[in-house]
Motif scaffolding. Structure first.
Motif, PDB file in Angstrom:
ATOM      1  N   THR A 132       0.838  -1.198   0.000  1.00 20.46           N
ATOM      2  CA  THR A 132       0.000   0.000   0.000  1.00 20.46           C
ATOM      3  C   THR A 132       0.869   1.242   0.000  1.00 20.46           C
ATOM      4  OG1 THR A 132      -1.709  -1.185   1.242  1.00 20.46           O
ATOM      5  CG2 THR A 132      -1.838   1.231   1.196  1.00 20.46           C
ATOM      6  N   VAL A 133       0.550   2.193  -0.893  1.00 19.04           N
ATOM      7  CA  VAL A 133       1.288   3.446  -1.001  1.00 19.04           C
ATOM      8  C   VAL A 133       0.621   4.502  -0.123  1.00 19.04           C
ATOM      9  CG1 VAL A 133       2.039   5.276  -2.567  1.00 19.04           C
ATOM     10  CG2 VAL A 133       2.035   2.891  -3.341  1.00 19.04           C
ATOM     11  N   ARG A 134       1.427   5.105   0.759  1.00 16.96           N
ATOM     12  CA  ARG A 134       0.893   6.207   1.555  1.00 16.96           C
ATOM     13  C   ARG A 134       0.793   7.478   0.709  1.00 16.96           C
ATOM     14  NH1 ARG A 134       4.473   6.517   5.523  1.00 16.96           N
ATOM     15  NH2 ARG A 134       3.286   5.410   7.120  1.00 16.96           N
ATOM     16  N   ARG A 135       1.876   7.794   0.004  1.00 15.04           N
ATOM     17  CA  ARG A 135       1.888   8.974  -0.856  1.00 15.04           C
ATOM     18  C   ARG A 135       3.091   8.909  -1.778  1.00 15.04           C
ATOM     19  NH1 ARG A 135       4.506  13.878   2.688  1.00 15.04           N
ATOM     20  NH2 ARG A 135       5.929  12.606   3.940  1.00 15.04           N
ATOM     21  N   LEU A 136       3.004   9.706  -2.839  1.00 17.28           N
ATOM     22  CA  LEU A 136       4.121   9.882  -3.762  1.00 17.28           C
ATOM     23  C   LEU A 136       4.835  11.171  -3.397  1.00 17.28           C
ATOM     24  CD1 LEU A 136       2.381   8.878  -7.120  1.00 17.28           C
ATOM     25  CD2 LEU A 136       3.625   7.422  -5.514  1.00 17.28           C
ATOM     26  N   LEU A 137       6.152  11.112  -3.322  1.00 17.56           N
ATOM     27  CA  LEU A 137       6.914  12.261  -2.846  1.00 17.56           C
ATOM     28  C   LEU A 137       7.545  13.065  -3.984  1.00 17.56           C
ATOM     29  CD1 LEU A 137       8.738  10.499   0.126  1.00 17.56           C
ATOM     30  CD2 LEU A 137       6.677  11.909   0.222  1.00 17.56           C
TER      31      LEU A 137
END
Length: 293
Positions: A234-239
């Motif tokens: 699961t991806v929390r966010r793209l930085l």
């Protein structure tokens, strides 16, 4: 088993190789492993190559922790103290007493096994040293034998007396090491920590990491899910994004994992395209691929 070898000076690595072959290998065979401190002879390229060619593994003691090679350190202390007592009257003759100090050390039973080093190696206990009294035809021989007996008795008596003292004093400051698990977080002591850090530390230099409000307990990372038979996280966010070859990669902050686990992932492996669109709306200056969404 202890072997005491008098040397005129600190040996070089080639000298050490010759001494080991002459005094150890010929008696016990080629060892599988040699544990030593980090003296210049033992960290030299000659010694490393010499041992490698003979099939010997080299184990160096941990820095600032001589207990890694505890047997040698303990024997060194015992030999030094015994020689100081035995050679009090004639310090220059210390090397002449080495054979009988060695004989006393190797003939003394161990508290852990109940057997002496001599018995473990040869299968029998060495005879108690004694001198047959009576008329002798060669007084000088009688004096030499009495001298050997006197040195051996003094060395053995001192060993028996001090071994118990050493063990009692050492155990007074020791405690059972905690049981550590692979992946467990620990504190590392920075005392004597050099700039270049070795990846191996003695257990006395670490402590288990306890939870507190400043350091919450470590939770195991979430396991991957299976999507079409392949693991997915699961991806929390793209930085951030970057161009890589002909495509685009995204720096991904994974849900349930720390910052140290962030990694660059090709755009085709980011399954949630809404995250990609949201990222570029918030960061229009970041590189993006051809619009096909």
């Amino acid at each position: 088993m202890t072997h005491l070898i008098p040397l005129h000076k600190l040996p070089s690595a080639p000298d050490l190789a010759r001494v080991m072959a002459r005094e150890v290998f010929r008696l016990h065979g080629i060892p599988r492993n040699i544990v030593s401190d980090r003296g210049p002879q033992f960290i030299s390229r000659f010694w490393s190559e010499f041992c490698t060619l003979l099939g010997i593994d080299v184990s160096l003691s941990s820095g600032f922790h001589p207990q890694t090679d505890g047997q040698t350190e303990r024997i060194n202390q015992e030999v030094e103290s015994k020689l100081r007592i035995l050679c009090m009257d004639a310090p220059s003759r210390w090397s002449q007493n080495l054979p009988w100090v060695e004989y006393a050390i190797n003939g003394l039973p161990s508290s852990s096994t109940g057997l002496s080093p001599f018995h473990v190696v040869y299968g029998y206990q060495p005879p108690i040293l004694s001198v047959q009294e009576g008329a002798t035809q060669v007084p000088a021989a009688h004096l030499a034998a009495r001298r050997c007996l006197r040195v051996w008795r003094r060395a053995r008596a001192t060993l028996c007396k001090t071994s118990a003292v050493y063990a009692r004093n050492a155990n007074r400051h020791r405690s059972q090491a905690p049981r550590y698990l692979v992946g467990q977080r620990v504190w590392l002591s920075t005392r004597d920590l050099p700039i270049k850090v070795h990846p191996t530390f003695h257990v006395s230099k670490i402590k288990p990491l306890m939870s507190s409000r400043f350091c919450p307990p470590a939770r195991p990372p979430p396991p991957p899910r299976l999507i079409d038979g392949a693991p997915a996280f699961t991806v929390r966010r793209l930085l951030r994004s970057r161009r890589w070859g002909r495509g685009i990669q995204y720096l991904v902050d994974w849900k349930g994992y720390g910052p140290e686990e962030r990694s660059w992932v090709p755009s085709r492996l980011v399954l949630d395209k809404d995250l990609v669109r949201k990222f570029h709306r918030q960061h229009p200056d970041q590189p993006r691929g051809a619009s096909r969404m």
